[in-house]
Design a protein around this motif. Structure first.
Motif, mmCIF file in Angstrom:
data_model
loop_
_atom_site.group_PDB
_atom_site.id
_atom_site.type_symbol
_atom_site.label_atom_id
_atom_site.label_comp_id
_atom_site.label_asym_id
_atom_site.label_seq_id
_atom_site.Cartn_x
_atom_site.Cartn_y
_atom_site.Cartn_z
ATOM 1 N N VAL A 46 1.075 -1.153 -0.081
ATOM 2 C CA VAL A 46 -0.083 0.128 -0.040
ATOM 3 C C VAL A 46 0.729 1.479 0.159
ATOM 4 N N ALA A 47 1.782 1.225 1.237
ATOM 5 C CA ALA A 47 2.841 2.527 0.711
ATOM 6 C C ALA A 47 3.703 1.949 -0.559
ATOM 7 N N ALA A 48 3.927 1.920 -1.293
ATOM 8 C CA ALA A 48 4.728 1.147 -1.625
ATOM 9 C C ALA A 48 3.493 1.869 -3.881
ATOM 10 N N LYS A 49 2.279 1.882 -3.489
ATOM 11 C CA LYS A 49 1.835 1.882 -4.626
ATOM 12 C C LYS A 49 1.911 3.883 -4.608
ATOM 13 N N ALA A 50 1.298 4.302 -2.769
ATOM 14 C CA ALA A 50 1.087 5.697 -3.611
ATOM 15 C C ALA A 50 2.399 6.093 -3.838
ATOM 16 N N GLU A 59 12.003 -0.654 -26.564
ATOM 17 C CA GLU A 59 12.514 -1.878 -27.255
ATOM 18 C C GLU A 59 13.434 -1.828 -27.979
ATOM 19 N N LYS A 60 14.576 -2.386 -28.231
ATOM 20 C CA LYS A 60 15.502 -2.112 -28.384
ATOM 21 C C LYS A 60 15.092 -2.612 -30.457
ATOM 22 N N GLY A 61 15.836 -1.480 -31.205
ATOM 23 C CA GLY A 61 16.055 -1.608 -32.548
ATOM 24 C C GLY A 61 14.602 -1.464 -32.774
ATOM 25 N N THR A 62 13.834 -0.712 -31.850
ATOM 26 C CA THR A 62 12.441 0.372 -32.406
ATOM 27 C C THR A 62 12.194 2.120 -31.606
ATOM 28 N N THR A 63 11.740 2.602 -32.301
ATOM 29 C CA THR A 63 11.409 3.770 -31.458
ATOM 30 C C THR A 63 10.527 3.643 -30.367
ATOM 31 N N LYS A 64 9.704 3.001 -30.144
ATOM 32 C CA LYS A 64 8.295 2.291 -28.926
ATOM 33 C C LYS A 64 8.912 2.239 -27.554
ATOM 34 N N VAL A 65 8.149 3.270 -26.959
ATOM 35 C CA VAL A 65 8.679 3.541 -25.329
ATOM 36 C C VAL A 65 7.718 2.953 -24.563
ATOM 37 N N HIS A 66 7.888 2.192 -23.717
ATOM 38 C CA HIS A 66 6.689 0.930 -22.801
ATOM 39 C C HIS A 66 6.652 2.048 -21.290
ATOM 40 N N VAL A 67 5.647 2.850 -21.104
ATOM 41 C CA VAL A 67 5.926 3.997 -19.940
ATOM 42 C C VAL A 67 4.807 2.878 -19.006
ATOM 43 N N TYR A 68 5.452 2.945 -17.605
ATOM 44 C CA TYR A 68 4.542 2.327 -16.435
ATOM 45 C C TYR A 68 4.941 2.755 -15.617
ATOM 46 N N GLU A 69 3.653 2.832 -14.587
ATOM 47 C CA GLU A 69 3.743 3.650 -13.196
ATOM 48 C C GLU A 69 4.127 1.968 -12.078
ATOM 49 N N GLY A 70 5.717 1.998 -11.435
ATOM 50 C CA GLY A 70 6.004 1.219 -10.998
ATOM 51 C C GLY A 70 6.461 1.039 -9.534
ATOM 52 N N TRP A 71 5.848 0.118 -8.888
ATOM 53 C CA TRP A 71 6.105 0.262 -7.608
ATOM 54 C C TRP A 71 6.775 -1.697 -6.915
ATOM 55 N N ALA A 72 7.325 -1.154 -6.018
ATOM 56 C CA ALA A 72 8.106 -2.184 -5.678
ATOM 57 C C ALA A 72 8.709 -2.361 -3.247
ATOM 58 N N TRP A 73 7.610 -3.280 -3.241
ATOM 59 C CA TRP A 73 7.903 -3.451 -1.723
ATOM 60 C C TRP A 73 8.588 -4.739 -1.062
ATOM 61 N N ASN A 74 9.213 -4.810 0.350
ATOM 62 C CA ASN A 74 9.467 -5.691 0.972
ATOM 63 C C ASN A 74 8.184 -6.692 1.453
ATOM 64 N N MET A 85 17.291 -18.540 0.010
ATOM 65 C CA MET A 85 15.730 -17.594 -0.493
ATOM 66 C C MET A 85 16.370 -17.008 0.753
ATOM 67 N N PRO A 86 16.766 -15.892 1.171
ATOM 68 C CA PRO A 86 16.148 -14.864 2.212
ATOM 69 C C PRO A 86 14.951 -14.929 2.451
ATOM 70 N N THR A 87 15.023 -14.507 4.314
ATOM 71 C CA THR A 87 13.566 -14.486 4.815
ATOM 72 C C THR A 87 12.836 -13.112 4.270
ATOM 73 N N GLU A 88 13.905 -12.247 3.747
ATOM 74 C CA GLU A 88 12.628 -11.188 3.550
ATOM 75 C C GLU A 88 13.068 -10.531 1.527
ATOM 76 N N ILE A 89 11.895 -10.818 0.922
ATOM 77 C CA ILE A 89 12.254 -10.963 -0.458
ATOM 78 C C ILE A 89 11.670 -9.271 -0.572
ATOM 79 N N THR A 90 11.960 -8.953 -2.456
ATOM 80 C CA THR A 90 11.844 -7.707 -2.304
ATOM 81 C C THR A 90 10.618 -7.883 -3.474
ATOM 82 N N LYS A 91 9.039 -7.380 -3.688
ATOM 83 C CA LYS A 91 8.088 -7.662 -5.128
ATOM 84 C C LYS A 91 7.760 -6.445 -5.406
ATOM 85 N N GLY A 92 8.057 -6.449 -6.716
ATOM 86 C CA GLY A 92 7.349 -5.100 -7.275
ATOM 87 C C GLY A 92 5.819 -6.092 -8.571
#
Length: 105
Positions: A46-50, A59-74, A85-92
């Protein structure tokens, strides 16, 4: 084993037009998810999305740029995690905002 012929390369674009990283995936979203996991993670989704960040992938070889809103959290790793695997992972997560076209590369 899956063939790499289906994979495409997407360059992460910064505000000045530099492209410091390249992510590969079969779809632009798959590459954007990889890029989102490198963002500074928040304590919860929730805090990450805010505090989402704009991710632009050309995209390599083209002039297309894909635009995203991204967020990550532990998040705590699942109980049946492998030993390495560590006990805490990062998700996006990402949300597509659209596609832009550059005048030139």
């Amino acid at each position: 084993m899956a063939q790499d012929t289906d994979k495409r390369n997407f360059a992460l674009r910064e505000t000045g037009g530099e492209e410091p990283s390249v992510f590969s995936g079969r779809t632009p979203r798959q590459a954007a998810l990889k890029a989102a996991r490198r963002l500074d993670p928040a304590d919860s989704e929730v805090a990450a999305k805010a505090n989402s960040t704009t991710i632009q992938l050309r995209e390599k070889g083209t002039t297309k740029v894909h635009v995203y809103e991204g967020w990550a959290w532990n998040e705590r790793a699942p109980d049946d995690k492998p030993d390495w695997m560590p006990t805490e992972i990062t998700k996006g997560n990402v949300s597509k905002e659209g596609v832009e076209h550059l005048e030139e590369i």
